[in-house]
Design a protein around this motif. Structure first.
Motif, PDB file in Angstrom:
ATOM      1  N   LEU A 112       0.830  -1.198   0.000  1.00  0.00           N
ATOM      2  CA  LEU A 112       0.000   0.000   0.000  1.00  0.00           C
ATOM      3  C   LEU A 112       0.866   1.250   0.000  1.00  0.00           C
ATOM      4  N   LYS A 113       1.903   1.265   0.839  1.00  0.00           N
ATOM      5  CA  LYS A 113       2.747   2.449   0.944  1.00  0.00           C
ATOM      6  C   LYS A 113       3.555   2.688  -0.329  1.00  0.00           C
ATOM      7  N   VAL A 114       4.029   1.601  -0.946  1.00  0.00           N
ATOM      8  CA  VAL A 114       4.849   1.739  -2.148  1.00  0.00           C
ATOM      9  C   VAL A 114       4.010   2.164  -3.350  1.00  0.00           C
ATOM     10  N   ASN A 115       2.820   1.600  -3.485  1.00  0.00           N
ATOM     11  CA  ASN A 115       2.023   1.810  -4.698  1.00  0.00           C
ATOM     12  C   ASN A 115       0.941   2.874  -4.568  1.00  0.00           C
ATOM     13  N   TYR A 116       0.646   3.289  -3.335  1.00  0.00           N
ATOM     14  CA  TYR A 116      -0.338   4.355  -3.112  1.00  0.00           C
ATOM     15  C   TYR A 116       0.248   5.357  -2.117  1.00  0.00           C
ATOM     16  N   PRO A 117       1.363   6.001  -2.488  1.00  0.00           N
ATOM     17  CA  PRO A 117       2.115   6.819  -1.521  1.00  0.00           C
ATOM     18  C   PRO A 117       1.364   8.056  -1.028  1.00  0.00           C
ATOM     19  N   ASN A 118       0.371   8.494  -1.733  1.00  0.00           N
ATOM     20  CA  ASN A 118      -0.342   9.710  -1.348  1.00  0.00           C
ATOM     21  C   ASN A 118      -1.609   9.436  -0.555  1.00  0.00           C
ATOM     22  N   GLU A 119      -1.857   8.173  -0.250  1.00  0.00           N
ATOM     23  CA  GLU A 119      -3.057   7.813   0.498  1.00  0.00           C
ATOM     24  C   GLU A 119      -2.676   7.324   1.894  1.00  0.00           C
ATOM     25  N   GLU A 120      -3.594   7.448   2.803  1.00  0.00           N
ATOM     26  CA  GLU A 120      -3.392   6.964   4.161  1.00  0.00           C
ATOM     27  C   GLU A 120      -4.199   5.688   4.357  1.00  0.00           C
ATOM     28  N   PHE A 121      -3.610   4.771   5.094  1.00  0.00           N
ATOM     29  CA  PHE A 121      -4.271   3.491   5.348  1.00  0.00           C
ATOM     30  C   PHE A 121      -4.215   3.199   6.842  1.00  0.00           C
ATOM     31  N   PRO A 122      -5.192   3.731   7.598  1.00  0.00           N
ATOM     32  CA  PRO A 122      -5.235   3.427   9.043  1.00  0.00           C
ATOM     33  C   PRO A 122      -5.331   1.916   9.259  1.00  0.00           C
ATOM     34  N   ILE A 123      -4.780   1.449  10.365  1.00  0.00           N
ATOM     35  CA  ILE A 123      -4.762   0.010  10.607  1.00  0.00           C
ATOM     36  C   ILE A 123      -6.173  -0.554  10.670  1.00  0.00           C
ATOM     37  N   GLU A 124      -7.133   0.254  11.102  1.00  0.00           N
ATOM     38  CA  GLU A 124      -8.514  -0.230  11.169  1.00  0.00           C
ATOM     39  C   GLU A 124      -9.053  -0.572   9.789  1.00  0.00           C
ATOM     40  N   SER A 125      -8.768   0.278   8.807  1.00  0.00           N
ATOM     41  CA  SER A 125      -9.268   0.024   7.453  1.00  0.00           C
ATOM     42  C   SER A 125      -8.519  -1.133   6.805  1.00  0.00           C
ATOM     43  N   THR A 126      -7.207  -1.242   7.071  1.00  0.00           N
ATOM     44  CA  THR A 126      -6.437  -2.356   6.521  1.00  0.00           C
ATOM     45  C   THR A 126      -6.879  -3.661   7.156  1.00  0.00           C
ATOM     46  N   ASN A 127      -7.175  -3.635   8.437  1.00  0.00           N
ATOM     47  CA  ASN A 127      -7.707  -4.834   9.090  1.00  0.00           C
ATOM     48  C   ASN A 127      -9.030  -5.259   8.465  1.00  0.00           C
ATOM     49  N   GLN A 128      -9.890  -4.295   8.137  1.00  0.00           N
ATOM     50  CA  GLN A 128     -11.169  -4.642   7.526  1.00  0.00           C
ATOM     51  C   GLN A 128     -10.963  -5.271   6.158  1.00  0.00           C
ATOM     52  N   MET A 129     -10.027  -4.725   5.395  1.00  0.00           N
ATOM     53  CA  MET A 129      -9.711  -5.329   4.103  1.00  0.00           C
ATOM     54  C   MET A 129      -9.148  -6.738   4.297  1.00  0.00           C
ATOM     55  N   TRP A 130      -8.339  -6.919   5.311  1.00  0.00           N
ATOM     56  CA  TRP A 130      -7.776  -8.233   5.661  1.00  0.00           C
ATOM     57  C   TRP A 130      -8.892  -9.235   5.965  1.00  0.00           C
ATOM     58  N   PHE A 131      -9.862  -8.815   6.788  1.00  0.00           N
ATOM     59  CA  PHE A 131     -10.990  -9.693   7.115  1.00  0.00           C
ATOM     60  C   PHE A 131     -11.739 -10.116   5.856  1.00  0.00           C
ATOM     61  N   ASN A 132     -11.840  -9.200   4.892  1.00  0.00           N
ATOM     62  CA  ASN A 132     -12.603  -9.460   3.680  1.00  0.00           C
ATOM     63  C   ASN A 132     -11.811 -10.230   2.620  1.00  0.00           C
ATOM     64  N   SER A 133     -10.489 -10.242   2.727  1.00  0.00           N
ATOM     65  CA  SER A 133      -9.644 -10.753   1.650  1.00  0.00           C
ATOM     66  C   SER A 133      -9.048 -12.125   1.889  1.00  0.00           C
ATOM     67  N   THR A 134      -8.928 -12.537   3.134  1.00  0.00           N
ATOM     68  CA  THR A 134      -8.210 -13.769   3.440  1.00  0.00           C
ATOM     69  C   THR A 134      -8.803 -14.430   4.670  1.00  0.00           C
ATOM     70  N   PRO A 135      -8.796 -15.759   4.736  1.00  0.00           N
ATOM     71  CA  PRO A 135      -9.281 -16.445   5.937  1.00  0.00           C
ATOM     72  C   PRO A 135      -8.281 -16.445   7.083  1.00  0.00           C
ATOM     73  N   ASP A 136      -7.110 -15.825   6.905  1.00  0.00           N
ATOM     74  CA  ASP A 136      -6.109 -15.812   7.974  1.00  0.00           C
ATOM     75  C   ASP A 136      -6.699 -15.280   9.279  1.00  0.00           C
ATOM     76  N   SER A 137      -7.497 -14.227   9.185  1.00  0.00           N
ATOM     77  CA  SER A 137      -8.048 -13.614  10.397  1.00  0.00           C
ATOM     78  C   SER A 137      -8.997 -14.556  11.126  1.00  0.00           C
ATOM     79  N   LYS A 138      -9.561 -15.510  10.412  1.00  0.00           N
ATOM     80  CA  LYS A 138     -10.524 -16.437  11.002  1.00  0.00           C
ATOM     81  C   LYS A 138      -9.845 -17.645  11.635  1.00  0.00           C
ATOM     82  N   PHE A 139      -8.797 -18.148  11.006  1.00  0.00           N
ATOM     83  CA  PHE A 139      -8.235 -19.433  11.422  1.00  0.00           C
ATOM     84  C   PHE A 139      -6.902 -19.340  12.167  1.00  0.00           C
ATOM     85  N   ILE A 140      -6.314 -18.145  12.240  1.00  0.00           N
ATOM     86  CA  ILE A 140      -5.096 -17.980  13.028  1.00  0.00           C
ATOM     87  C   ILE A 140      -5.489 -17.445  14.392  1.00  0.00           C
ATOM     88  N   VAL A 141      -5.219 -18.223  15.401  1.00  0.00           N
ATOM     89  CA  VAL A 141      -5.647 -17.900  16.762  1.00  0.00           C
ATOM     90  C   VAL A 141      -4.463 -17.329  17.539  1.00  0.00           C
TER      91      VAL A 141
END
Length: 274
Positions: A135-164
């Motif tokens: 995100l930082k390399v390819n979208y240098p002029n945008e901000e990505f708060p951890i909350e929004s990146t976490n939401q994208m993570w929840f939507n993009s990969t099952p890692d958040s569900k199965f890694i305890v």
């Protein structure tokens, strides 16, 4: 030295509860020329969801290799099924158990921020993880708060569900980063599960310009630029990929899931010589 390269073998996707030696060798004979094996087999993570099955299949493959070197991937952290949930209270316990099983066998190594030397070739390995580098390399002029990146993570990969045992998308990266930094200058071959380049051109063309690449890469430019490795072997993406950065040849040769590999018939071992 000849080195055979694979990643994302996902043993349970192919063998389920059946892993007799003949079945394993018949399957992998599509992929590996067992009459011309390398001296070392490198598996860059994602062995499978069951530790007992993983070690049994590795032992079968070890009959054909002098050495097998592994690191673990995101799926090796998953707590799926009643057996895993009964045996382990969190994902880190499962990972520790898997490492111990592999490292207890002669000629088998599961690296974790350490280096082993075989026939004068130094292999360094660490599970690694993704960060917000893409995100930082390819979208240098945008901000990505951890909350929004976490939401994208929840939507993009099952890692958040199965890694305890983690809360944020990059929690494991913070654990893995010091391990990378402790070895990257001292090895000939570096092994991680995740692609060490966050540059868009070093992502498979099918997935370029997609923000979710942040969960398939980390920004390792410093390590590629300042390390002494000749090769960097990785996995995680189920697409064959090769590129060169700062004279380092970066290679991903995944098996992936059965529908992606033609049940193994579309994939061939990648062999390099160091």
């Amino acid at each position: 030295m000849k080195i055979d390269i694979l990643s994302d073998v996902h043993f349970d996707n192919y063998f389920y509860n059946k892993y007799k030696s003949d079945d394993v060798i018949k399957f992998y004979s599509q992929i590996i020329d067992f009459n011309n094996c390398g001296d070392v087999l490198v598996i860059a993570g994602d062995l499978g969801h069951d530790n007992e099955q993983n070690i049994k299949i590795l032992k079968i493959l070890k009959e054909y290799y002098k050495n097998i070197i592994c690191i673990l991937g995101n799926h090796d952290y998953y707590l799926m099924g009643k057996t895993n949930q009964k045996l382990f209270s969190n994902s880190f316990e499962r990972v520790e158990n898997m490492r111990n099983l592999i490292n207890s066998k002669d000629g088998m190594y599961c690296l974790n921020g350490n280096i082993i030397e075989i026939d004068s070739v130094k292999f360094g390995g660490v599970d690694s993880w993704y960060d917000d580098g893409y995100l930082k390399v390819n979208y240098p002029n945008e901000e990505f708060p951890i909350e929004s990146t976490n939401q994208m993570w929840f939507n993009s990969t099952p890692d958040s569900k199965f890694i305890v045992g983690i809360e944020n998308f990059n929690d494991i990266f913070e654990i893995e980063k010091p391990k990378i930094e402790s070895i990257y200058k001292d090895c000939d071959v570096m092994i991680t599960h995740v692609n060490p380049s966050a540059k868009n051109e070093n992502v498979n063309v099918r997935f370029q310009n997609n923000p979710s690449n942040t969960f398939f890469t980390f920004d390792g430019e410093e390590y590629l630029k300042n390390g002494n490795m000749k090769y960097w072997i990785f996995g995680h993406t189920h697409e064959e990929l090769e590129y060169e950065e700062y004279n380092v040849k970066c290679i991903c040769n995944p098996l992936g899931y059965s529908n992606e590999s033609g049940n193994g018939s579309w994939v061939k071992i990648k062999q390099i010589e160091v």
